[in-house]
Motif scaffolding. Structure first.
Motif, PDB file in Angstrom:
ATOM      1  N   LEU A 165       3.191   2.851 -16.494  1.00  0.00           N
ATOM      2  CA  LEU A 165       1.729   2.985 -16.465  1.00  0.00           C
ATOM      3  C   LEU A 165       1.072   1.988 -15.516  1.00  0.00           C
ATOM      4  O   LEU A 165      -0.034   2.214 -15.041  1.00  0.00           O
ATOM      5  N   LYS A 166       1.754   0.875 -15.255  1.00  0.00           N
ATOM      6  CA  LYS A 166       1.124  -0.176 -14.443  1.00  0.00           C
ATOM      7  C   LYS A 166       1.826  -0.366 -13.110  1.00  0.00           C
ATOM      8  O   LYS A 166       1.602  -1.366 -12.434  1.00  0.00           O
ATOM      9  N   SER A 167       2.700   0.544 -12.744  1.00  0.00           N
ATOM     10  CA  SER A 167       3.497   0.270 -11.541  1.00  0.00           C
ATOM     11  C   SER A 167       2.936   0.990 -10.313  1.00  0.00           C
ATOM     12  O   SER A 167       2.110   1.899 -10.429  1.00  0.00           O
ATOM     13  N   TYR A 168       3.426   0.591  -9.157  1.00  0.00           N
ATOM     14  CA  TYR A 168       3.010   1.191  -7.891  1.00  0.00           C
ATOM     15  C   TYR A 168       3.329   2.678  -7.842  1.00  0.00           C
ATOM     16  O   TYR A 168       2.546   3.476  -7.324  1.00  0.00           O
ATOM     17  N   THR A 169       4.509   3.049  -8.357  1.00  0.00           N
ATOM     18  CA  THR A 169       4.937   4.444  -8.227  1.00  0.00           C
ATOM     19  C   THR A 169       4.568   5.288  -9.445  1.00  0.00           C
ATOM     20  O   THR A 169       4.785   6.482  -9.451  1.00  0.00           O
ATOM     21  N   ARG A 170       4.042   4.628 -10.488  1.00  0.00           N
ATOM     22  CA  ARG A 170       3.824   5.276 -11.791  1.00  0.00           C
ATOM     23  C   ARG A 170       5.140   5.662 -12.464  1.00  0.00           C
ATOM     24  O   ARG A 170       5.193   6.546 -13.304  1.00  0.00           O
ATOM     25  N   LEU A 209       5.818   7.831  -1.572  1.00  0.00           N
ATOM     26  CA  LEU A 209       5.824   9.278  -1.821  1.00  0.00           C
ATOM     27  C   LEU A 209       5.730   9.538  -3.326  1.00  0.00           C
ATOM     28  O   LEU A 209       4.991  10.405  -3.784  1.00  0.00           O
ATOM     29  N   ARG A 210       6.471   8.750  -4.097  1.00  0.00           N
ATOM     30  CA  ARG A 210       6.430   8.927  -5.550  1.00  0.00           C
ATOM     31  C   ARG A 210       5.048   8.569  -6.104  1.00  0.00           C
ATOM     32  O   ARG A 210       4.538   9.246  -6.988  1.00  0.00           O
ATOM     33  N   ALA A 211       4.470   7.489  -5.561  1.00  0.00           N
ATOM     34  CA  ALA A 211       3.124   7.110  -6.000  1.00  0.00           C
ATOM     35  C   ALA A 211       2.162   8.269  -5.758  1.00  0.00           C
ATOM     36  O   ALA A 211       1.290   8.573  -6.575  1.00  0.00           O
ATOM     37  N   TYR A 212       2.354   8.960  -4.634  1.00  0.00           N
ATOM     38  CA  TYR A 212       1.490  10.093  -4.281  1.00  0.00           C
ATOM     39  C   TYR A 212       1.765  11.294  -5.189  1.00  0.00           C
ATOM     40  O   TYR A 212       0.847  11.878  -5.777  1.00  0.00           O
ATOM     41  N   LEU A 213       3.049  11.640  -5.335  1.00  0.00           N
ATOM     42  CA  LEU A 213       3.389  12.816  -6.149  1.00  0.00           C
ATOM     43  C   LEU A 213       3.026  12.596  -7.617  1.00  0.00           C
ATOM     44  O   LEU A 213       2.710  13.528  -8.338  1.00  0.00           O
ATOM     45  N   ASN A 214       3.029  11.341  -8.050  1.00  0.00           N
ATOM     46  CA  ASN A 214       2.655  11.049  -9.441  1.00  0.00           C
ATOM     47  C   ASN A 214       1.159  10.814  -9.612  1.00  0.00           C
ATOM     48  O   ASN A 214       0.704  10.396 -10.674  1.00  0.00           O
ATOM     49  N   GLY A 215       0.392  11.044  -8.537  1.00  0.00           N
ATOM     50  CA  GLY A 215      -1.062  10.991  -8.656  1.00  0.00           C
ATOM     51  C   GLY A 215      -1.658   9.591  -8.627  1.00  0.00           C
ATOM     52  O   GLY A 215      -2.836   9.403  -8.916  1.00  0.00           O
ATOM     53  N   ILE A 241      -4.983  10.111   1.649  1.00  0.00           N
ATOM     54  CA  ILE A 241      -5.747   9.216   2.529  1.00  0.00           C
ATOM     55  C   ILE A 241      -5.343   7.768   2.244  1.00  0.00           C
ATOM     56  O   ILE A 241      -5.158   6.954   3.154  1.00  0.00           O
ATOM     57  N   GLN A 242      -5.151   7.455   0.973  1.00  0.00           N
ATOM     58  CA  GLN A 242      -4.715   6.101   0.604  1.00  0.00           C
ATOM     59  C   GLN A 242      -3.285   5.830   1.071  1.00  0.00           C
ATOM     60  O   GLN A 242      -2.948   4.720   1.463  1.00  0.00           O
ATOM     61  N   GLU A 281      -4.799  17.729  -1.389  1.00  0.00           N
ATOM     62  CA  GLU A 281      -4.681  18.649  -2.523  1.00  0.00           C
ATOM     63  C   GLU A 281      -3.893  19.892  -2.120  1.00  0.00           C
ATOM     64  O   GLU A 281      -3.221  20.493  -2.934  1.00  0.00           O
ATOM     65  N   ILE A 282      -4.002  20.264  -0.846  1.00  0.00           N
ATOM     66  CA  ILE A 282      -3.100  21.282  -0.319  1.00  0.00           C
ATOM     67  C   ILE A 282      -1.920  20.507   0.258  1.00  0.00           C
ATOM     68  O   ILE A 282      -2.071  19.773   1.234  1.00  0.00           O
ATOM     69  N   LYS A 283      -0.772  20.627  -0.372  1.00  0.00           N
ATOM     70  CA  LYS A 283       0.384  19.828   0.061  1.00  0.00           C
ATOM     71  C   LYS A 283       1.162  20.613   1.100  1.00  0.00           C
ATOM     72  O   LYS A 283       1.727  21.646   0.801  1.00  0.00           O
ATOM     73  N   SER A 284       1.157  20.103   2.314  1.00  0.00           N
ATOM     74  CA  SER A 284       1.926  20.796   3.340  1.00  0.00           C
ATOM     75  C   SER A 284       3.128  19.934   3.714  1.00  0.00           C
ATOM     76  O   SER A 284       2.989  18.741   4.008  1.00  0.00           O
ATOM     77  N   GLN A 285       4.276  20.559   3.664  1.00  0.00           N
ATOM     78  CA  GLN A 285       5.541  19.877   3.966  1.00  0.00           C
ATOM     79  C   GLN A 285       5.462  19.164   5.313  1.00  0.00           C
ATOM     80  O   GLN A 285       5.834  18.012   5.452  1.00  0.00           O
ATOM     81  N   GLU A 286       4.905  19.915   6.285  1.00  0.00           N
ATOM     82  CA  GLU A 286       4.861  19.403   7.663  1.00  0.00           C
ATOM     83  C   GLU A 286       4.020  18.129   7.748  1.00  0.00           C
ATOM     84  O   GLU A 286       4.423  17.130   8.315  1.00  0.00           O
TER      85      GLU A 286
END
Ligand SMILES: Nc1nc2c(ncn2[C@@H]2O[C@H](COP(=O)(O)OP(=O)(O)OP(=O)(O)O)[C@@H](O)[C@H]2O)c(=O)[nH]1
Ligand SMILES: [Mg+2]
Length: 458
Positions: free
Chosen positions: A78-83, A120-126, A131-132, A440-445
């Motif tokens: 709950l308190k980590s960089y990657t969640r 990437l994990r921080a992003y995928l875990n919200g 942008i951040q 919010e639209i996740k594009s692989q590229e």
């Protein structure tokens, strides 16, 4: 790229090479148990003291050997960089030791992280929006403090909030329009003036952001400043003097510099990419001729020019030709060799380009270079109007332009009396670029493009 989050990953998070401290980071559901296999903590269990440094020893669990002493820090999901569960192990910054810690971690069940995989994990875990994510990488790679400050604010969400509020306004406008389409006879009927007002607000906000990229580009890439002039006027001498380094070859012979050389300097926190190049002159030598062609191209593409004149010689047609050829470029007229007896007709030169700032220097003696640098900043920097938010990436600017386009078209339609379905359809066109901008639209590229610029361990 968007792969399973089930593995526990490990990597060295500090830069390669010896250092005071080196940090090995683990993230994933097994991070705590794997880290405890390779590190023996003295005292209370880490779960009992999350977020604090626990002293202990790095262990080679295969040979039962102690390899180093250091600190262990546990961050619950709950308190980590990657969640996810994260452990950071602080060791001495010895590359062999850190590599061994990673090897042991892999032996104990972790997998080596890919570049940017923690983020990437921080992003995928919200935990972060896209942008951040970019802001983190910009912050790490910032080459000036100003850029670092902008990136830190964006990491804190300043730009994201702006973009999300634009999205809210856009969605609200769409729902108002849709309701008025569904119930045309009721009170929901929207006045064209109201629609125009809302669209104008959105467009203004987008235009401001798009314009800010002029400043953002300079922050990221710096200003390209080309040193231009006839052969032998002292371009390379000035280049070296500005760099404070004997980088470019200087000789008394015209035609010394044949190719171009780029080097960066910082002036008041602004990155400038100086380009020394072949001088313009009459030549029959094919190498020199090619050099001049290149100079011409570099000068045309530069953000600004230092147009250098040798005051110890009478001006000639070539000097005037250069002034004429580059009259539309931002430039500073540099009178060089002011330590020598002047032969040049100053006024004639100044009158030839009346709005161009003039600085008199001696590159050889280093006279008046601070004034020249000041003038370069004033003349070449884009308007420094205080921007709340600065776009640093071209692809972000392009997406903002793609949003602006349908909205501007929709405004035109409302103004020409169109209404209903067709306007709504046009406005909806802004949603895709917006979704790409927020991630919010996740594009692989797009994701691959962003994460490939990250370091392993971030
Ligand atoms: N007295 C004096 N001599 C200078 C000054 N700047 C350059 N020189 C001399 O002018 C000559 C040519 O200088 P460079 O810096 O090689 O000139 P350049 O414009 O790069 O010449 P090319 O590369 O041939 O186009 C050298 O002998 C320099 O020492 C100056 O400010 N004062
Ligand atoms: Mg030269």
């Amino acid at each position: 790229m968007i792969q399973t989050l089930e593995d526990t990953i490990i990597a060295v998070s500090t830069p390669p090479g010896p250092g005071g401290i080196g940090i090995v980071r683990l993230s994933g559901s097994e991070a705590l148990s794997i880290a405890q296999k390779i590190f023996a903590i003295k005292g209370l269990a880490p779960e009992k003291r999350p977020g604090t440094l626990c002293f202990g020893y790095l262990l080679d669990f295969e040979r039962q050997e102690t390899l180093d002493a250091g600190y262990f820090c546990y961050f619950p999901a709950l308190k980590s960089y990657t969640r996810e569960e994260v452990v950071e192990i602080n060791l001495h910054g010895s590359p062999v030791l850190l590599a061994e810690a990673v090897r042991l971690g892999i032996k104990a069940g972790a997998r080596l992280a890919r570049p940017g995989e923690f983020t990437l994990r921080a992003y995928l875990n919200g935990r972060l929006d896209i942008i951040q994510v970019e802001a983190i990488n910009d912050l790490i790679r910032a080459s000036t403090l100003d850029q670092a400050k902008v990136s830190f604010n964006q990491l804190q969400g300043s730009l994201s909030r702006k973009i999300f509020s634009t999205r809210d306004k856009l969605v609200e406008l769409l729902s108002l329009l849709e309701t008025s389409l569904e119930f045309p006879d009721e009170d929901h009927g929207l006045q064209p003036e109201t629609i125009k007002g809302l669209l104008n607000d959105l467009l203004k906000c987008l235009e401001k952001l798009i314009k800010s990229y002029e400043q953002g580009r300079v922050m990221m890439e710096g200003l390209t400043v080309a040193l231009l002039g006839k052969t032998n006027v002292g371009k390379s001498t000035l280049f070296n003097a500005l760099l404070e380094e004997e980088r470019s070859i200087v000789t008394p012979h015209p035609g010394t510099t044949r190719d171009y050389i780029r080097e960066n300097i910082q002036v008041d926190g602004v990155l400038m990419r100086l380009v020394d190049m072949a001088g313009f002159g009459l030549t029959e030598h094919p190498v020199e001729e090619e050099g001049i062609k290149r100079s011409q191209k570099v000068a045309e593409e530069a953000d600004g020019l230092l147009l250098i004149l040798d005051v110890s010689r009478k001006e000639d047609l070539q000097d005037l030709n250069l002034l004429e050829r580059f009259k539309n470029k931002k430039k500073v007229l540099v009178f060089n060799k002011c330590d020598l007896k002047p032969e040049i007709d100053w006024n004639r030169m100044i009158e030839f380009c009346p709005d161009t700032p003039v600085v008199k220097i001696s590159a050889l003696r280093g006279t008046n270079l601070d004034e020249l640098k000041r003038q370069m900043l004033t003349t070449f920097s884009p308007d420094q109007a205080k921007q709340e938010e600065i776009i640093l990436h071209e692809h972000q600017k392009i997406l903002l332009e793609k949003m602006k386009e349908p909205l501007a078209k929709a405004l035109g339609m409302v103004e020409s009396g169109y209404g209903g379905e067709i306007v709504v359809e046009e406005i909806r066109g802004a949603l895709t670029p917006l979704g790409q901008l927020t991630g919010e639209i996740k594009s692989q590229e797009v994701l691959e493009g962003i994460f490939k610029r990250f370091c392993v361990g971030k």
